[in-house]
Write a protein that holds these residues in place. Structure first.
Motif, PDB file in Angstrom:
ATOM      1  N   THR A   1       0.833  -1.195   0.000  1.00  0.00           N
ATOM      2  CA  THR A   1       0.000   0.000   0.000  1.00  0.00           C
ATOM      3  C   THR A   1       0.868   1.244   0.000  1.00  0.00           C
ATOM      4  O   THR A   1       2.074   1.181   0.242  1.00  0.00           O
ATOM      5  CB  THR A   1      -0.922   0.022   1.232  1.00  0.00           C
ATOM      6  N   ASN A   2       0.243   2.381  -0.273  1.00  0.00           N
ATOM      7  CA  ASN A   2       0.970   3.649  -0.261  1.00  0.00           C
ATOM      8  C   ASN A   2       1.520   3.982   1.120  1.00  0.00           C
ATOM      9  O   ASN A   2       2.486   4.731   1.249  1.00  0.00           O
ATOM     10  CB  ASN A   2       0.069   4.785  -0.738  1.00  0.00           C
ATOM     11  N   SER A   3       0.922   3.425   2.157  1.00  0.00           N
ATOM     12  CA  SER A   3       1.393   3.688   3.513  1.00  0.00           C
ATOM     13  C   SER A   3       2.519   2.750   3.924  1.00  0.00           C
ATOM     14  O   SER A   3       3.067   2.879   5.016  1.00  0.00           O
ATOM     15  CB  SER A   3       0.239   3.588   4.498  1.00  0.00           C
TER      16      SER A   3
ATOM     17  N   GLY B   1       0.177  -6.756   2.369  1.00  0.00           N
ATOM     18  CA  GLY B   1      -0.968  -7.566   2.733  1.00  0.00           C
ATOM     19  C   GLY B   1      -1.449  -8.396   1.562  1.00  0.00           C
ATOM     20  O   GLY B   1      -0.950  -8.286   0.438  1.00  0.00           O
ATOM     21  N   SER B   2      -2.433  -9.221   1.837  1.00  0.00           N
ATOM     22  CA  SER B   2      -3.003 -10.108   0.841  1.00  0.00           C
ATOM     23  C   SER B   2      -4.436  -9.673   0.545  1.00  0.00           C
ATOM     24  O   SER B   2      -5.216  -9.408   1.464  1.00  0.00           O
ATOM     25  CB  SER B   2      -2.995 -11.537   1.381  1.00  0.00           C
ATOM     26  N   VAL B   3      -4.792  -9.627  -0.725  1.00  0.00           N
ATOM     27  CA  VAL B   3      -6.135  -9.219  -1.123  1.00  0.00           C
ATOM     28  C   VAL B   3      -7.080 -10.394  -0.896  1.00  0.00           C
ATOM     29  O   VAL B   3      -6.837 -11.506  -1.375  1.00  0.00           O
ATOM     30  CB  VAL B   3      -6.159  -8.790  -2.605  1.00  0.00           C
TER      31      VAL B   3
ATOM     32  N   ALA C   1      -5.071   3.233  -3.327  1.00  0.00           N
ATOM     33  CA  ALA C   1      -4.081   3.195  -2.247  1.00  0.00           C
ATOM     34  C   ALA C   1      -3.052   2.091  -2.445  1.00  0.00           C
ATOM     35  O   ALA C   1      -2.140   1.953  -1.648  1.00  0.00           O
ATOM     36  CB  ALA C   1      -4.782   3.014  -0.905  1.00  0.00           C
ATOM     37  N   ILE C   2      -3.172   1.334  -3.531  1.00  0.00           N
ATOM     38  CA  ILE C   2      -2.233   0.248  -3.793  1.00  0.00           C
ATOM     39  C   ILE C   2      -1.089   0.779  -4.649  1.00  0.00           C
ATOM     40  O   ILE C   2      -1.302   1.354  -5.711  1.00  0.00           O
ATOM     41  CB  ILE C   2      -2.940  -0.932  -4.484  1.00  0.00           C
TER      42      ILE C   2
ATOM     43  N   PHE D   1      -3.841  -8.066   6.664  1.00  0.00           N
ATOM     44  CA  PHE D   1      -2.477  -7.771   7.095  1.00  0.00           C
ATOM     45  C   PHE D   1      -2.078  -8.675   8.247  1.00  0.00           C
ATOM     46  O   PHE D   1      -2.896  -9.078   9.054  1.00  0.00           O
ATOM     47  CB  PHE D   1      -2.370  -6.317   7.572  1.00  0.00           C
ATOM     48  N   GLY D   2      -0.806  -8.971   8.342  1.00  0.00           N
ATOM     49  CA  GLY D   2      -0.257  -9.676   9.499  1.00  0.00           C
ATOM     50  C   GLY D   2      -0.379 -11.178   9.402  1.00  0.00           C
ATOM     51  O   GLY D   2      -0.999 -11.737   8.511  1.00  0.00           O
ATOM     52  N   ASN D   3       0.207 -11.835  10.391  1.00  0.00           N
ATOM     53  CA  ASN D   3       0.210 -13.293  10.435  1.00  0.00           C
ATOM     54  C   ASN D   3      -1.016 -13.874  11.109  1.00  0.00           C
ATOM     55  O   ASN D   3      -1.367 -15.019  10.879  1.00  0.00           O
ATOM     56  CB  ASN D   3       1.463 -13.786  11.170  1.00  0.00           C
ATOM     57  N   ASN D   4      -1.679 -13.108  11.957  1.00  0.00           N
ATOM     58  CA  ASN D   4      -2.797 -13.655  12.715  1.00  0.00           C
ATOM     59  C   ASN D   4      -4.095 -13.690  11.918  1.00  0.00           C
ATOM     60  O   ASN D   4      -5.088 -14.228  12.360  1.00  0.00           O
ATOM     61  CB  ASN D   4      -2.995 -12.879  14.019  1.00  0.00           C
ATOM     62  N   ARG D   5      -4.121 -13.111  10.746  1.00  0.00           N
ATOM     63  CA  ARG D   5      -5.264 -13.121   9.825  1.00  0.00           C
ATOM     64  C   ARG D   5      -6.516 -12.481  10.409  1.00  0.00           C
ATOM     65  O   ARG D   5      -7.611 -12.733   9.964  1.00  0.00           O
ATOM     66  CB  ARG D   5      -5.593 -14.545   9.371  1.00  0.00           C
ATOM     67  N   ASN D   6      -6.367 -11.663  11.419  1.00  0.00           N
ATOM     68  CA  ASN D   6      -7.516 -10.989  12.009  1.00  0.00           C
ATOM     69  C   ASN D   6      -7.602  -9.528  11.597  1.00  0.00           C
ATOM     70  O   ASN D   6      -8.581  -8.869  11.895  1.00  0.00           O
ATOM     71  CB  ASN D   6      -7.460 -11.059  13.544  1.00  0.00           C
ATOM     72  N   CYS D   7      -6.605  -9.030  10.951  1.00  0.00           N
ATOM     73  CA  CYS D   7      -6.569  -7.620  10.580  1.00  0.00           C
ATOM     74  C   CYS D   7      -6.958  -7.479   9.111  1.00  0.00           C
ATOM     75  O   CYS D   7      -6.135  -7.650   8.215  1.00  0.00           O
ATOM     76  CB  CYS D   7      -5.172  -7.053  10.833  1.00  0.00           C
ATOM     77  N   ARG D   8      -8.227  -7.184   8.879  1.00  0.00           N
ATOM     78  CA  ARG D   8      -8.741  -7.011   7.520  1.00  0.00           C
ATOM     79  C   ARG D   8      -9.224  -5.572   7.377  1.00  0.00           C
ATOM     80  O   ARG D   8     -10.086  -5.126   8.134  1.00  0.00           O
ATOM     81  CB  ARG D   8      -9.875  -7.982   7.242  1.00  0.00           C
ATOM     82  N   ILE D   9      -8.658  -4.871   6.409  1.00  0.00           N
ATOM     83  CA  ILE D   9      -8.957  -3.450   6.259  1.00  0.00           C
ATOM     84  C   ILE D   9      -9.457  -3.178   4.844  1.00  0.00           C
ATOM     85  O   ILE D   9      -8.772  -3.514   3.875  1.00  0.00           O
ATOM     86  CB  ILE D   9      -7.706  -2.598   6.545  1.00  0.00           C
ATOM     87  N   PRO D  10     -10.639  -2.561   4.724  1.00  0.00           N
ATOM     88  CA  PRO D  10     -11.070  -2.129   3.385  1.00  0.00           C
ATOM     89  C   PRO D  10     -10.336  -0.843   3.006  1.00  0.00           C
ATOM     90  O   PRO D  10     -10.142   0.038   3.833  1.00  0.00           O
ATOM     91  CB  PRO D  10     -12.571  -1.888   3.554  1.00  0.00           C
ATOM     92  N   MET D  11      -9.920  -0.756   1.764  1.00  0.00           N
ATOM     93  CA  MET D  11      -9.219   0.441   1.291  1.00  0.00           C
ATOM     94  C   MET D  11      -9.529   0.658  -0.184  1.00  0.00           C
ATOM     95  O   MET D  11      -9.965  -0.256  -0.870  1.00  0.00           O
ATOM     96  CB  MET D  11      -7.722   0.340   1.523  1.00  0.00           C
TER      97      MET D  11
END
Length: 105
Positions: free
Chosen positions: A59-61, A65-67, A93-94, A79-89
């Motif tokens: 991302t630009n920031s 991550g994986s789509v 921003a890619i 994002f991350g290894n725990n697979r709990n961080c899902r962010i719409p963007m």
């Protein structure tokens, strides 16, 4: 009579020279400013159009991550290894896409 004729010829010549100088300046601006910008916009649009579920993105920031889902103008990135961080963007921003087979765009 000869003096008036040479003055009008001189004015016409300087007018033509000025038009040529402005044409060269605008041509250079097009070649060095507008054309590369348009080319980059086309490259980014093609990159976003080729985006698929499962691709890895930067991302630009600066986050990797994986789509996991794609809609009309947004994507959900995990994002991350725990697979709990899902962010719409937004797709805009890619910054970079790496396909699942390792190909980078």
């Amino acid at each position: 009579m000869g003096i008036l004729l040479s003055e009008s010829s001189s004015a016409t010549g300087s007018l033509i020279a000025m038009v040529v100088v402005y044409a060269v300046i605008f041509g250079a601006m097009y070649l060095f400013l507008f054309r590369p910008q348009r080319k980059e916009q086309k490259r980014v649009a093609a990159m976003i159009a080729a985006l698929e579920i499962g691709d890895y993105v930067l991302t630009n920031s600066g986050f990797y991550g994986s789509v996991i889902d794609i809609t009309e103008d947004t994507v959900i990135v995990e994002f991350g290894n725990n697979r709990n961080c899902r962010i719409p963007m937004q797709k805009s921003a890619i910054a970079q896409i790496e396909k699942a087979n390792g190909e980078q765009q």
